[in-house]
Structures are given as structure tokens and as C-alpha cells.
Design an enzyme around this catalytic site. Structure first.
Site, PDB file in Angstrom:
ATOM      1  N   GLY A  47       0.833  -1.198   0.000  1.00  0.00           N
ATOM      2  CA  GLY A  47       0.000   0.000   0.000  1.00  0.00           C
ATOM      3  C   GLY A  47       0.866   1.245   0.000  1.00  0.00           C
ATOM      4  O   GLY A  47       2.012   1.212   0.458  1.00  0.00           O
ATOM      5  N   GLN A  52       2.871   9.873   1.309  1.00  0.00           N
ATOM      6  CA  GLN A  52       4.225   9.308   1.330  1.00  0.00           C
ATOM      7  C   GLN A  52       5.074   9.734   0.137  1.00  0.00           C
ATOM      8  O   GLN A  52       6.289   9.582   0.160  1.00  0.00           O
ATOM      9  CB  GLN A  52       4.151   7.778   1.369  1.00  0.00           C
ATOM     10  CG  GLN A  52       3.576   7.238   2.658  1.00  0.00           C
ATOM     11  CD  GLN A  52       3.439   5.737   2.592  1.00  0.00           C
ATOM     12  OE1 GLN A  52       2.442   5.218   2.116  1.00  0.00           O
ATOM     13  NE2 GLN A  52       4.464   5.018   3.046  1.00  0.00           N
ATOM     14  N   CYS A  93       6.060  -0.324   6.999  1.00  0.00           N
ATOM     15  CA  CYS A  93       5.675   0.839   6.191  1.00  0.00           C
ATOM     16  C   CYS A  93       6.836   1.204   5.275  1.00  0.00           C
ATOM     17  O   CYS A  93       7.995   1.193   5.706  1.00  0.00           O
ATOM     18  CB  CYS A  93       5.358   2.004   7.123  1.00  0.00           C
ATOM     19  SG  CYS A  93       4.918   3.520   6.265  1.00  0.00           S
ATOM     20  N   LEU A  94       6.523   1.530   4.028  1.00  0.00           N
ATOM     21  CA  LEU A  94       7.592   1.907   3.090  1.00  0.00           C
ATOM     22  C   LEU A  94       8.318   3.173   3.542  1.00  0.00           C
ATOM     23  O   LEU A  94       9.453   3.403   3.140  1.00  0.00           O
ATOM     24  CB  LEU A  94       7.006   2.125   1.690  1.00  0.00           C
ATOM     25  CG  LEU A  94       6.491   0.862   0.974  1.00  0.00           C
ATOM     26  CD1 LEU A  94       5.865   1.237  -0.356  1.00  0.00           C
ATOM     27  CD2 LEU A  94       7.611  -0.155   0.787  1.00  0.00           C
ATOM     28  N   HIS A 135      -4.170   1.493   7.798  1.00  0.00           N
ATOM     29  CA  HIS A 135      -2.800   2.014   7.840  1.00  0.00           C
ATOM     30  C   HIS A 135      -2.626   3.162   6.837  1.00  0.00           C
ATOM     31  O   HIS A 135      -2.105   4.225   7.177  1.00  0.00           O
ATOM     32  CB  HIS A 135      -1.832   0.859   7.542  1.00  0.00           C
ATOM     33  CG  HIS A 135      -0.393   1.261   7.421  1.00  0.00           C
ATOM     34  ND1 HIS A 135       0.577   0.823   8.294  1.00  0.00           N
ATOM     35  CD2 HIS A 135       0.248   2.055   6.525  1.00  0.00           C
ATOM     36  CE1 HIS A 135       1.745   1.349   7.934  1.00  0.00           C
ATOM     37  NE2 HIS A 135       1.583   2.092   6.861  1.00  0.00           N
ATOM     38  N   GLU A 136      -3.083   2.935   5.602  1.00  0.00           N
ATOM     39  CA  GLU A 136      -2.911   3.960   4.554  1.00  0.00           C
ATOM     40  C   GLU A 136      -3.765   5.190   4.843  1.00  0.00           C
ATOM     41  O   GLU A 136      -3.344   6.321   4.591  1.00  0.00           O
ATOM     42  CB  GLU A 136      -3.258   3.394   3.170  1.00  0.00           C
ATOM     43  CG  GLU A 136      -2.417   2.202   2.719  1.00  0.00           C
ATOM     44  CD  GLU A 136      -0.933   2.398   2.864  1.00  0.00           C
ATOM     45  OE1 GLU A 136      -0.445   3.535   2.767  1.00  0.00           O
ATOM     46  OE2 GLU A 136      -0.238   1.386   3.110  1.00  0.00           O
ATOM     47  N   HIS A 139      -2.115   7.591   7.085  1.00  0.00           N
ATOM     48  CA  HIS A 139      -1.132   8.465   6.417  1.00  0.00           C
ATOM     49  C   HIS A 139      -1.797   9.767   5.951  1.00  0.00           C
ATOM     50  O   HIS A 139      -1.199  10.831   6.018  1.00  0.00           O
ATOM     51  CB  HIS A 139      -0.535   7.772   5.188  1.00  0.00           C
ATOM     52  CG  HIS A 139       0.603   6.844   5.502  1.00  0.00           C
ATOM     53  ND1 HIS A 139       1.761   7.260   6.117  1.00  0.00           N
ATOM     54  CD2 HIS A 139       0.768   5.519   5.260  1.00  0.00           C
ATOM     55  CE1 HIS A 139       2.590   6.226   6.248  1.00  0.00           C
ATOM     56  NE2 HIS A 139       2.010   5.151   5.737  1.00  0.00           N
TER      57      HIS A 139
HETATM   58 NI    NI Z   1       2.805   3.232   5.600  1.00  0.00          NI
END
Ligand code: NI
Length: 176
Positions: A47, A52, A93-94, A135-136, A139
Site C-alpha cells: 500500500g 508518502q 511501512c515503506l 494504515h494507509e 497516512h
Molecule cells: Ni505506511
């Protein structure tokens, strides 16, 4: 070829920006969606939120399929229902590479959003997809998952990330 975008890394303060609603589902947005998907696949993530990649609009892309061929695009997503039952699961998380820790999330959610053609869709999600959506969507409100962890853990993660960043910058120095 769609050029990948740069993913902001925690503790970059821009990750705490609150996203604004997407105003129009148009060519500009579809181009951004394609670039975000390419970026997510290249980084082997499940995701990615626009936040991000330093675009502060309510847009997320997800693919939790094993074959990596079921992209899900959520524009202006709103959670209309979340199960009261929660579960503690490990997340990564990226924007926080290499860090995995437990976060409590609703087991199932219902989310309303526009798809890439601007059509309204309602998604009932459970399991990994439900976790990923929550989660997304965090963000988009400027929240990174490590903020659910203790101050002690967060401090350690911050130190580790800053060290990693310095190492990366050193490697990125041009050879003279
Ligand atoms: Ni993340």
C-alpha cells in the site's frame, strides 16, 4: 515507462501533513495513480498513500494480492463502519523501512471511495486488506504507524532512521 516517485522517510515532517480531498478525478490524477502504483510495486509494498510521495491529497493505492495484479485505488476514502473487534498485528511501512511492530486495528472495515474512473465504490474488507486500508488512511491524516508505539520505541526508530538516511546520503555522493 512510468518513473517511480521518491518515498518520504520517517521522521520527515512532511509525513505529518493532513491531506486535502481530491478535487477532480482527471488525467493529472490518473497519471499520479499510475506513478504511485509503479512506485509501490517497485518498492514491494502492499500500500502507498499520496502523503508518502509528498502529494497531500486523499488518495491511496493498495495491492494485497499474491500475484501483485489486483491494484485497488481509493480516492477520498471514508470509513463508514469499523468492527468493534480489534486485533494486534505486525505492520511495516515503506516510509519506515526495516521496522515492523504490533498495531491494534479493527478486524473489518467498510470504506466508501471513488475509483480511478471517478465512480463511487463501497468496499467491505477484512484481514490484511482491512489493516492495510486503516494504515494507509492514517497516512492521509498525517499519522505514521510508529506513533502507536511507545515513546521509547519511537525514539529508537527515529535514531535508526536518521542514521540510515545519513548512510544513504554518503553513498549518494558523486565520485570526484
Ligand atoms: Ni505506511
Amino acid at each position: 515507462m512510468t518513473a517511480p516517485l521518491t518515498i518520504l522517510r520517517y521522521p520527515d515532517p512532511r509525513l505529518h501533513t493532513v491531506a486535502k480531498p481530491v478535487a477532480a478525478v482527471d488525467e493529472r490524477l490518473r497519471d499520479l495513480i499510475d506513478r504511485m502504483l509503479a512506485t509501490m510495486y517497485e518498492a514491494q509494498g502492499i500500500g502507498l498513500a499520496a502523503t508518502q510521495v509528498d502529494v497531500h491529497e486523499r488518495l491511496i493505492v493498495i495491492d494485497v494480492s499474491e500475484e501483485r495484479n489486483k491494484p485497488l485505488v481509493l480516492i477520498n476514502p471514508e470509513i463508514t463502519w469499523a468492527s468493534p473487534e480489534k486485533r494486534l498485528g505486525e505492520e511495516g511501512c515503506l516510509s519506515v523501512p526495516g521496522i515492523y511492530d504490533g498495531v491494534e486495528r479493527s478486524l473489518a472495515v467498510r470504506v466508501r471511495a471513488l475509483d480511478r474512473s471517478g465512480q463511487e465504490q463501497t468496499i467491505e474488507a477484512e484481514g490484511l486488506l482491512a489493516v492495510c486500508i486503516q494504515h494507509e488512511m492514517d497516512h492521509l491524516t498525517g499519522k505514521v504507524f510508529v506513533e502507536y508505539l511507545s515513546m521509547f520505541k519511537r525514539g529508537r526508530i527515529k535514531t535508526k532512521m536518521l542514521k540510515l538516511q545519513r548512510e544513504d546520503e554518503r553513498h549518494a555522493q558523486p565520485v570526484r
